[in-house]
Design a protein around this motif. Structure first.
Motif, short mmCIF file in Angstrom:
data_model
loop_
_atom_site.label_atom_id
_atom_site.label_comp_id
_atom_site.label_asym_id
_atom_site.label_seq_id
_atom_site.Cartn_x
_atom_site.Cartn_y
_atom_site.Cartn_z
N GLN A 175 8.74 -13.69 2.40
CA GLN A 175 8.04 -12.42 2.61
C GLN A 175 8.31 -11.50 1.41
OE1 GLN A 175 5.89 -11.46 5.12
NE2 GLN A 175 6.04 -13.64 5.66
N ASN A 178 9.20 -5.39 0.65
CA ASN A 178 8.42 -4.19 1.00
C ASN A 178 9.28 -2.94 1.10
OD1 ASN A 178 9.89 -4.89 3.22
ND2 ASN A 178 8.13 -5.29 4.56
N ALA A 274 6.92 -5.46 8.33
CA ALA A 274 6.39 -4.09 8.29
C ALA A 274 5.77 -3.83 6.92
CB ALA A 274 7.51 -3.09 8.57
N LYS A 275 4.64 -3.13 6.91
CA LYS A 275 3.95 -2.88 5.65
C LYS A 275 4.70 -1.89 4.77
CE LYS A 275 -0.61 -3.66 7.71
NZ LYS A 275 -1.91 -3.02 8.08
N ASP A 276 5.29 -0.90 5.43
CA ASP A 276 5.95 0.16 4.68
C ASP A 276 6.85 0.93 5.65
OD1 ASP A 276 4.22 1.96 6.16
OD2 ASP A 276 2.67 1.59 4.65
N GLU A 281 4.16 2.26 11.12
CA GLU A 281 4.77 0.93 11.02
C GLU A 281 6.08 0.85 11.80
OE1 GLU A 281 3.69 -2.15 9.36
OE2 GLU A 281 1.98 -0.95 10.01
#
Length: 520
Positions: A175, A178, A274-276, A281
């Motif tokens: 991943q 982020n 989580a995107k951010d 989020e």
């Protein structure tokens, strides 16, 4: 002289007999209300102390609710929202007591902070079903359940850990970074707890140390306890066992079917997905699980564990939680617990029934199970610091989860945990938390909490490394009316304050808890 001596001895013996008899008379403890949702199965063990056997009665219960006169357990479900006043009676050969108690059926759970025990600081990564059942037995024997310590939360790791060649380990490692907090252990830290994380139907699989989850929760329920469980919104828990990622509804149904009443949901590996660090989020995985819990037949209290990220106290309830961690894991040292208190000094506005700031598990008594060997060790907090720790968690209306190992608990720890006056402060139905009013030059902190009966609780906390011996004027408190009567809740002695000055002598890192009753 001899006559006077025997008179004194007789007086002492009679006083001791009176106190013993007073402890033998039944007393109905706990909050004055309990919240449940319409058409959801719930359990509420009425906490009652006194000499056994005690026979109980409950008048006013709806027909869909059952009451066990010997155990004091209320269970069932109520279809229609509303407040149902119940007249409780407890009697034994020493006397009888009654109390009006209300079942509040509506959208909110945890109308007072949860109280109980967590396995993490007792057994850590080595926890077993036998230890959970033993803990329930010991808490019952030591009189803790009778005072409202009724939740037993099974923490990490109860599920299987995926084996080393399971794709989840590669998926997490690949991943992208982020910048979102993520933590998980493994793949080979739980070698005796490895196996298929899910069966052919997608249901989560407990490890071999938990051969009968349904039997375990039934054992807890029979003894007057509620059962708690642990998971993560990520594919792995912090300890590296299977989490709930993309299996939320299945897991929620499993916990409900097994009879669990409480879920601690720990962020852990979910950070990889989580995107951010936006609020949306942070909320997303908790809203998903909250929705899944709402679909189940049982009421399950939802505890968000994500260490205060994104000011969780501002949105935890919106995400479906009833309590939320406000801090990283605390430790048994003064700096750690004092920092956790200070973080909540200005956050009382976010606390109300069903909305609790959670500064973490109590670091009181014999702890240390989260160490690799799971063995007990000496608590690094002094006796005075442990008293302050417990007192301030009660002032903050914090959830009270015991970290101490019941197999090694001592009398001093039990005296702290069984203090009815401080438990009452925590469990007050008004549901307000203390705020810090002042920080004096000598590092004396003044905290204040309003109570449902119109009184105020004041904590005088000595944050310095030296004893503070001085006077403090009651004008430093925010009391709406004068005069007042003041009682020290730990000594149970009235406080004299000529010209408004209270004489104090508080040891380093100690606390003085005062109850201020407004005169009418």
């Amino acid at each position: 002289m001899v006559k006077k001596f025997f008179t004194v001895i007789t007086h002492v013996l009679l006083c001791g007999y009176c106190y013993a008899q007073q402890d033998s008379i039944p007393q109905i403890n706990g909050p004055r209300l309990f919240g449940a949702r319409p058409d959801k199965v719930f359990i509420y063990p009425v906490p009652v102390s006194g000499a056994q056997p005690i026979l109980m009665a409950a008048k006013g219960l709806p027909s869909t609710v059952q009451f066990d006169a010997h155990t004091g357990i209320i269970t069932g479900k109520i279809h229609t929202a509303g407040t149902y006043p119940i007249k409780l009676t407890a009697k034994n050969k020493f006397g009888k007591t009654t109390r009006v108690f209300s079942l509040v059926i509506g959208p909110r759970l945890a109308l007072t902070p949860p109280m109980g025990w967590s396995s993490w600081y007792s057994y850590g990564r080595n926890v077993t079903q036998k230890q959970i059942e033993l803990t329930a037995k010991l808490m019952k024997e030591k009189g803790l359940q009778q005072l409202g310590w009724s939740l037993l939360e099974l923490d990490d790791p109860w599920a299987n850990q995926p084996v080393k060649n399971n794709p989840v380990w590669t998926e997490l490692k690949t991943q992208p970074d982020n910048k979102v907090y993520r933590y998980y252990e493994g793949p080979d830290n739980l070698t005796t707890r490895q196996g298929a994380p899910r069966d052919g139907s997608g249901n989560i699989v407990p490890n071999s140390f938990f051969p009968d989850m349904k039997g375990m929760t039934e054992t807890l329920h029979r003894q007057g306890f509620k059962a708690g469980i642990y998971s993560s919104p990520g594919p792995l828990t912090c300890g590296g066992a299977a989490g709930s990622y993309q299996h939320e509804l299945l897991d929620a149904k499993y916990w409900s079917d097994m009879g669990f009443d409480y879920l601690k949901y720990d962020w852990c590996s979910y950070g990889a997905f989580a995107k951010d660090t936006s609020r949306a989020e942070y909320m997303k995985p908790y809203k998903i699980m909250a929705g899944a819990l709402h679909q189940q037949q049982r009421d399950i209290i939802f505890s968000l564990c994500q260490y205060g990220m994104g000011n969780v106290w501002e949105w935890g309830n919106e995400a479906g939680g009833q309590l939320w961690r406000t801090e990283q894991d605390i430790r048994d040292n003064w700096s750690s617990i004092h920092n956790a208190m200070k973080k909540l000094a200005d956050k009382a506005a976010y606390v109300k029934p069903g909305n609790w700031n959670d500064p973490d598990i109590l670091q009181i008594g014999t702890i240390g199970g989260n160490d690799e060997d799971g063995k007990k060790r000496v608590n690094h907090l002094s006796a005075e610091e442990q008293k302050t720790h417990f007192s301030m968690w009660c002032m903050l209306s914090a959830p009270l989860l015991i970290g101490a190992n019941m197999e090694y608990i001592d009398d001093a720890t039990l005296r702290l945990l069984k203090n009815k006056e401080m438990i009452t402060v925590d469990q007050d139905a008004l549901g307000k938390a203390a705020k810090r009013l002042k920080l004096m030059d000598n590092q004396l902190e003044v905290w204040q909490k309003p109570m449902e009966d119109g009184s105020f609780i004041i904590a005088l906390l000595n944050a310095s490394d030296n004893t503070i011996a001085s006077n403090i004027n009651i004008l430093n408190f925010e009391l709406p009316l004068l005069p007042v009567t003041i009682t020290d809740l730990w000594t149970k002695q009235p406080i004299r304050f000529p010209e408004g000055d209270i004489s104090i002598s508080i040891p380093s890192h100690g606390v003085m808890i005062l109850k201020c009753n407004l005169s009418k």
